[in-house]
Design a protein around this motif. Structure first.
Motif, PDB file in Angstrom:
ATOM      1  N   ASN A 102       0.827  -1.205   0.000  1.00 40.77           N
ATOM      2  CA  ASN A 102       0.000   0.000   0.000  1.00 40.77           C
ATOM      3  C   ASN A 102       0.869   1.266   0.000  1.00 40.77           C
ATOM      4  O   ASN A 102       0.438   2.317   0.444  1.00 40.77           O
ATOM      5  CB  ASN A 102      -0.939   0.004   1.213  1.00 40.77           C
ATOM      6  CG  ASN A 102      -2.159   0.870   1.000  1.00 40.77           C
ATOM      7  OD1 ASN A 102      -2.797   0.810  -0.046  1.00 40.77           O
ATOM      8  ND2 ASN A 102      -2.489   1.685   1.986  1.00 40.77           N
ATOM      9  N   PHE A 103       2.119   1.106  -0.513  1.00 41.64           N
ATOM     10  CA  PHE A 103       3.056   2.226  -0.664  1.00 41.64           C
ATOM     11  C   PHE A 103       3.326   2.921   0.666  1.00 41.64           C
ATOM     12  O   PHE A 103       3.333   4.147   0.778  1.00 41.64           O
ATOM     13  CB  PHE A 103       2.537   3.210  -1.718  1.00 41.64           C
ATOM     14  CG  PHE A 103       2.221   2.544  -3.027  1.00 41.64           C
ATOM     15  CD1 PHE A 103       3.239   2.023  -3.806  1.00 41.64           C
ATOM     16  CD2 PHE A 103       0.914   2.397  -3.445  1.00 41.64           C
ATOM     17  CE1 PHE A 103       2.947   1.373  -5.005  1.00 41.64           C
ATOM     18  CE2 PHE A 103       0.616   1.750  -4.640  1.00 41.64           C
ATOM     19  CZ  PHE A 103       1.640   1.236  -5.424  1.00 41.64           C
ATOM     20  N   ARG A 104       3.566   2.069   1.672  1.00 39.42           N
ATOM     21  CA  ARG A 104       3.949   2.501   3.030  1.00 39.42           C
ATOM     22  C   ARG A 104       2.880   3.336   3.725  1.00 39.42           C
ATOM     23  O   ARG A 104       3.178   4.113   4.634  1.00 39.42           O
ATOM     24  CB  ARG A 104       5.298   3.245   3.010  1.00 39.42           C
ATOM     25  CG  ARG A 104       6.446   2.377   2.540  1.00 39.42           C
ATOM     26  CD  ARG A 104       7.790   3.076   2.637  1.00 39.42           C
ATOM     27  NE  ARG A 104       8.862   2.211   2.198  1.00 39.42           N
ATOM     28  CZ  ARG A 104       9.489   1.315   2.960  1.00 39.42           C
ATOM     29  NH1 ARG A 104       9.133   1.181   4.228  1.00 39.42           N
ATOM     30  NH2 ARG A 104      10.463   0.565   2.477  1.00 39.42           N
ATOM     31  N   GLN A 105       1.642   3.183   3.289  1.00 41.86           N
ATOM     32  CA  GLN A 105       0.517   3.850   3.926  1.00 41.86           C
ATOM     33  C   GLN A 105      -0.423   2.807   4.520  1.00 41.86           C
ATOM     34  O   GLN A 105      -0.463   1.669   4.075  1.00 41.86           O
ATOM     35  CB  GLN A 105      -0.255   4.696   2.894  1.00 41.86           C
ATOM     36  CG  GLN A 105       0.575   5.755   2.204  1.00 41.86           C
ATOM     37  CD  GLN A 105       1.030   6.846   3.157  1.00 41.86           C
ATOM     38  OE1 GLN A 105       0.270   7.305   4.005  1.00 41.86           O
ATOM     39  NE2 GLN A 105       2.283   7.275   3.009  1.00 41.86           N
ATOM     40  N   TRP A 106      -1.175   3.216   5.532  1.00 35.92           N
ATOM     41  CA  TRP A 106      -2.180   2.322   6.105  1.00 35.92           C
ATOM     42  C   TRP A 106      -3.569   2.595   5.545  1.00 35.92           C
ATOM     43  O   TRP A 106      -4.459   1.765   5.660  1.00 35.92           O
ATOM     44  CB  TRP A 106      -2.219   2.477   7.627  1.00 35.92           C
ATOM     45  CG  TRP A 106      -0.976   2.005   8.305  1.00 35.92           C
ATOM     46  CD1 TRP A 106      -0.047   2.779   8.956  1.00 35.92           C
ATOM     47  CD2 TRP A 106      -0.500   0.662   8.411  1.00 35.92           C
ATOM     48  NE1 TRP A 106       0.970   1.998   9.452  1.00 35.92           N
ATOM     49  CE2 TRP A 106       0.713   0.691   9.139  1.00 35.92           C
ATOM     50  CE3 TRP A 106      -0.975  -0.578   7.959  1.00 35.92           C
ATOM     51  CZ2 TRP A 106       1.447  -0.451   9.419  1.00 35.92           C
ATOM     52  CZ3 TRP A 106      -0.244  -1.721   8.233  1.00 35.92           C
ATOM     53  CH2 TRP A 106       0.949  -1.657   8.960  1.00 35.92           C
ATOM     54  N   THR A 107      -3.769   3.759   4.976  1.00 34.73           N
ATOM     55  CA  THR A 107      -5.107   4.152   4.536  1.00 34.73           C
ATOM     56  C   THR A 107      -5.161   4.269   3.016  1.00 34.73           C
ATOM     57  O   THR A 107      -4.134   4.343   2.336  1.00 34.73           O
ATOM     58  CB  THR A 107      -5.515   5.499   5.156  1.00 34.73           C
ATOM     59  OG1 THR A 107      -4.571   6.504   4.759  1.00 34.73           O
ATOM     60  CG2 THR A 107      -5.560   5.409   6.669  1.00 34.73           C
ATOM     61  N   ASN A 108      -6.394   4.277   2.504  1.00 40.08           N
ATOM     62  CA  ASN A 108      -6.632   4.601   1.106  1.00 40.08           C
ATOM     63  C   ASN A 108      -7.917   5.431   1.026  1.00 40.08           C
ATOM     64  O   ASN A 108      -8.369   5.971   2.035  1.00 40.08           O
ATOM     65  CB  ASN A 108      -6.668   3.342   0.234  1.00 40.08           C
ATOM     66  CG  ASN A 108      -7.838   2.431   0.562  1.00 40.08           C
ATOM     67  OD1 ASN A 108      -8.788   2.807   1.261  1.00 40.08           O
ATOM     68  ND2 ASN A 108      -7.790   1.216   0.049  1.00 40.08           N
ATOM     69  N   GLU A 109      -8.525   5.507  -0.123  1.00 36.13           N
ATOM     70  CA  GLU A 109      -9.697   6.369  -0.292  1.00 36.13           C
ATOM     71  C   GLU A 109     -11.001   5.709   0.152  1.00 36.13           C
ATOM     72  O   GLU A 109     -12.039   6.369   0.180  1.00 36.13           O
ATOM     73  CB  GLU A 109      -9.819   6.779  -1.770  1.00 36.13           C
ATOM     74  CG  GLU A 109      -8.633   7.594  -2.288  1.00 36.13           C
ATOM     75  CD  GLU A 109      -8.448   8.885  -1.500  1.00 36.13           C
ATOM     76  OE1 GLU A 109      -9.364   9.727  -1.525  1.00 36.13           O
ATOM     77  OE2 GLU A 109      -7.390   9.031  -0.848  1.00 36.13           O
TER      78      GLU A 109
END
Length: 377
Positions: A102-109
């Protein structure tokens, strides 16, 4: 004695490890066929979307974020059922793989995606001791921001959309009720669940519709009156969490109402229906998970009926499993024999990770009920 009572008692009289063993076989099959390193990066694991996998899927180009969250939940179920240092390492690797993919993220849209992952990460913290504080902070901040008064309240399905639905609000309510860093989170969970009950419940059947669309002025543009199994499960799960500190009994009553609605208007002779592959492949397993949770946490709210639905569905899923490398292979419909796919071009839904995780989830739900019955006896 009700049919549910008879079945629950009969299941408890079987081998105390029957469903635990079946859950272990299901786990073995899913992990052997689907779990791989992310792009050959050491210390990572992710679930490949299909088996046999196409080259695109083997490279994990497709990103089924919420499937991974439910795979993680099943790994945690298995670790609670039968602790293993190897599995615990796999859980750490899977969490790392999710973040990196997730490209070093925990959230998305998508608010539903992050709520599902938040639920699994909170269990990883509370039950296994993983440090997921940063992830949970990022996810819960985003969920709190997702509430608006459009359509009467609730959290959006996706940023910039006009849909508010149970797939986002159900898991968000469970997560905020469990996480509850302060009283405000608990109240947020109540408000979300009240909104689902007030705006999305079918007064005739007691089942939850999928969602509603809003107009630019904040009004309701239309109802999405589709009934999905997993929406009943997450609404039930929210009621179970909120019943813990409720003296009025309203949340236990809503849980009981939902169980009866599932039994009378969704299940076919006690068997939860599937919904093909793709995202729908997960739906029955999620409902089974929260039926089992309700039976354990709120046994007085039709716990025997909830147990009966889980065991009956698990029986059918196991009886109709197919033979595949490393372990059983499940179909999307528990009551229909599964067929082993012939290759990566086979269009059968049995290829989908979602379908296999759902089957495994049903086995873990039955194993949890079995273990709870053994502890009480």
């Amino acid at each position: 004695m009700t049919r549910g009572t008879e079945y629950a008692e009969g299941a408890a009289e079987q081998s105390p490890q029957l469903w635990a063993a079946r859950a272990a076989f299901a786990e073995q099959g899913v992990l052997a066929r689907h779990l791989r390193r992310l792009w050959a990066i050491p210390g990572t694991r992710l679930g490949v979307a299909t088996w046999p996998a196409s080259p695109r899927h083997r490279l994990l180009v497709n990103w089924n974020y919420w499937w991974q969250a439910n795979l993680l939940d099943c790994l945690i179920d298995a670790q609670v059922r039968a602790p293993s240092p190897n599995r615990l390492r796999t859980i750490h690797q899977h969490v790392r793989g999710i973040r990196l993919r997730n490209f070093r993220q925990w959230t998305n849209e998508y608010y539903d995606d992050i709520a599902w992952l938040g639920l699994a990460l909170l269990r990883a913290s509370d039950e296994l001791g993983l440090d997921t504080e940063d992830a949970l902070d990022a996810i819960t901040v985003r969920l709190r921001e997702g509430w608006t008064d459009h359509g009467g309240g609730g959290i959006w399905w996706r940023r910039g959309d006009n849909l508010k639905n149970v797939p986002a609000n159900g898991p968000a309510a469970i997560l905020l009720a469990r996480f509850a860093q302060d009283r405000a989170d608990r109240q947020r969970a109540r408000s979300i669940t009240d909104w689902m009950d007030g705006y999305l419940r079918d007064r005739e059947t007691g089942l939850l519709f999928d969602g509603l669309r809003t107009s630019p002025d904040g009004g309701i543009a239309g109802l999405v009156d589709i009934v999905y199994t997993y929406n009943q499960g997450t609404f039930l799960g929210a009621c179970v969490e909120l019943a813990a500190d409720d003296r009025s009994g309203i949340w236990a009553e809503r849980a009981e109402r939902t169980i009866h609605a599932v039994a009378h208007h969704l299940a076919v002779e006690g068997v939860l229906p599937g919904r093909r592959g793709g995202d729908g492949g997960l739906f029955a397993g999620i409902l089974a998970r929260y039926l089992a949770l309700s039976a354990i946490r709120l046994p007085e709210a039709s716990g025997d009926l909830a147990s009966w639905l889980v065991f009956t569905t698990a029986d059918e899923a196991w009886r109709n499993r197919a033979v595949a490398p490393s372990g059983p292979l499940f179909g999307d419909e528990p009551g229909i024999p599964a067929i082993t796919p012939r290759g990566p071009r086979d269009g059968r839904v049995e290829r989908d990770l979602s379908v296999q995780v759902s089957g495994w989830m049903v086995m873990e739900a039955a194993a949890a009920l079995e273990g709870h019955a053994s502890m009480r006896s």
